[in-house]
Design an enzyme around this catalytic site. Sequence first.
Site, short mmCIF file in Angstrom:
data_model
loop_
_atom_site.label_atom_id
_atom_site.label_comp_id
_atom_site.label_asym_id
_atom_site.label_seq_id
_atom_site.Cartn_x
_atom_site.Cartn_y
_atom_site.Cartn_z
N ASP A 6 0.71 -1.04 0.18
CA ASP A 6 -0.04 -0.03 0.10
C ASP A 6 0.99 1.22 0.16
OD1 ASP A 6 -2.78 1.07 0.63
OD2 ASP A 6 -1.62 1.92 2.79
N TYR A 38 -0.90 8.50 -2.15
CA TYR A 38 -1.40 7.95 -3.27
C TYR A 38 -2.86 8.80 -4.35
CZ TYR A 38 1.88 3.95 -3.68
OH TYR A 38 3.55 3.44 -3.20
N GLY A 39 -3.11 9.18 -3.32
CA GLY A 39 -4.93 9.61 -4.18
C GLY A 39 -4.83 10.64 -3.95
N CYS A 69 -4.26 -1.02 -2.17
CA CYS A 69 -4.66 0.20 -1.86
C CYS A 69 -5.51 0.63 -2.73
CB CYS A 69 -3.03 1.01 -2.31
SG CYS A 69 -3.16 3.15 -2.68
N ASN A 70 -6.87 1.00 -2.64
CA ASN A 70 -7.76 1.15 -3.50
C ASN A 70 -6.97 2.31 -4.84
OD1 ASN A 70 -11.11 0.78 -2.11
ND2 ASN A 70 -9.64 0.47 -0.99
N THR A 71 -6.73 3.18 -4.56
CA THR A 71 -6.33 4.13 -5.51
C THR A 71 -5.52 3.51 -6.32
OG1 THR A 71 -5.97 5.96 -3.78
CG2 THR A 71 -4.97 6.42 -6.27
N CYS A 194 -11.76 2.33 0.70
CA CYS A 194 -10.31 3.46 0.59
C CYS A 194 -9.75 2.15 1.81
CB CYS A 194 -10.20 4.76 1.27
SG CYS A 194 -9.04 5.69 1.98
N THR A 195 -8.20 2.26 2.32
CA THR A 195 -7.64 1.20 3.42
C THR A 195 -8.16 2.09 4.43
OG1 THR A 195 -5.80 2.54 2.65
CG2 THR A 195 -5.69 0.55 2.07
N HIS A 196 -8.34 2.81 4.01
CA HIS A 196 -8.16 3.89 6.19
C HIS A 196 -9.70 4.06 6.53
CE1 HIS A 196 -4.46 5.52 4.47
NE2 HIS A 196 -4.60 6.22 5.60
N1 DGL Z 1 -4.32 3.22 0.90
C1 DGL Z 1 -5.06 4.87 -0.14
C2 DGL Z 1 -6.23 4.03 -1.06
O1 DGL Z 1 -6.46 3.36 -0.59
C3 DGL Z 1 -6.04 5.80 0.41
C4 DGL Z 1 -4.21 7.12 0.95
C5 DGL Z 1 -3.49 7.57 -0.09
O2 DGL Z 1 -4.39 8.14 -0.90
O3 DGL Z 1 -2.62 6.71 -0.53
O4 DGL Z 1 -6.64 4.59 -1.62
#
Ligand code: DGL
Length: 275
Positions: A6, A38-39, A69-71, A194-196
Amino acid sequence: MIGIFDSGFGGLTVMKEYLKKYPDFDYVYLGDQANMPYGSRSTELVNKLVVQNVDFLTKQGCKLIIVACNTASADALRHVQSIYKGKLVILGVLIPAAEEALRSTRLGQIGVIGTRGTIQSGAYERELKKYESDLYKPKDKRALNKVKIIEKACPLLVPLVEEGMIKTTVTRMMLKTYLRPLKHAHVDTLILGCTHYPLLQKEIERMMGRQVVVISSAKAAADAIEDYFKRHPDLEKSLSKKGKRIYYTTDCPERFGDLGSRFLGERIKGEKVEI
Ligand code: DGL
């Protein structure tokens, strides 16, 4: 060895779900803290970072890699899958979440929240539409014939979660603002893209109300692997199972340890690596 990566600590919510389901496998986790978030990065940069991360994890001996990571799963997954085609299994978190949402929606009104990058990529919409005809079975006479997708980028939620501001007035205010259009659209299923967001799941469920099914992409991804292993038993057999866990970060191991422990729900130490 299973590799999970991630942009930082968030992917540990995905790792947590994997560990619950498959505690015996050996895992190596990589948090690309030096390049987070990454977002808000461009597709070109995320593509490049994702290839770097996958290269690093293959060098550690990973045979299965999860893009937590979703992004990164939104666009870069397809890019990296094409590079490693036939050599390595690389899976993301987005398709499992989209599939679960299609199976669970009663009315066909699906909401998606995520980073700006994930929402702007249109990847959730693309995957929901791709699997719609196979998986969407309207369960209510008021249901739509086709699914309707309502998406909302929630860029402030990642920093709020990282600051540990889960049950605070400011986070509740932001959630209220972000969730308002989804409530107005009467979504009956909401994807946490999103992971968070699993750390905010209880607050989100409370705000959306009991009639809305909230789907964590982290849990959906870990649940989906069971079916994947059934279809690919050789891959499962080839993965080592000694319960080993290694955590790498590309920056500041102290911060990785502090935040990572909170995301994973157990004390961990990260080792800094150059990749
Ligand atoms: N891990 C990112 C996601 O799931 C969130 C944090 C980021 O923007 O890096 O999209």
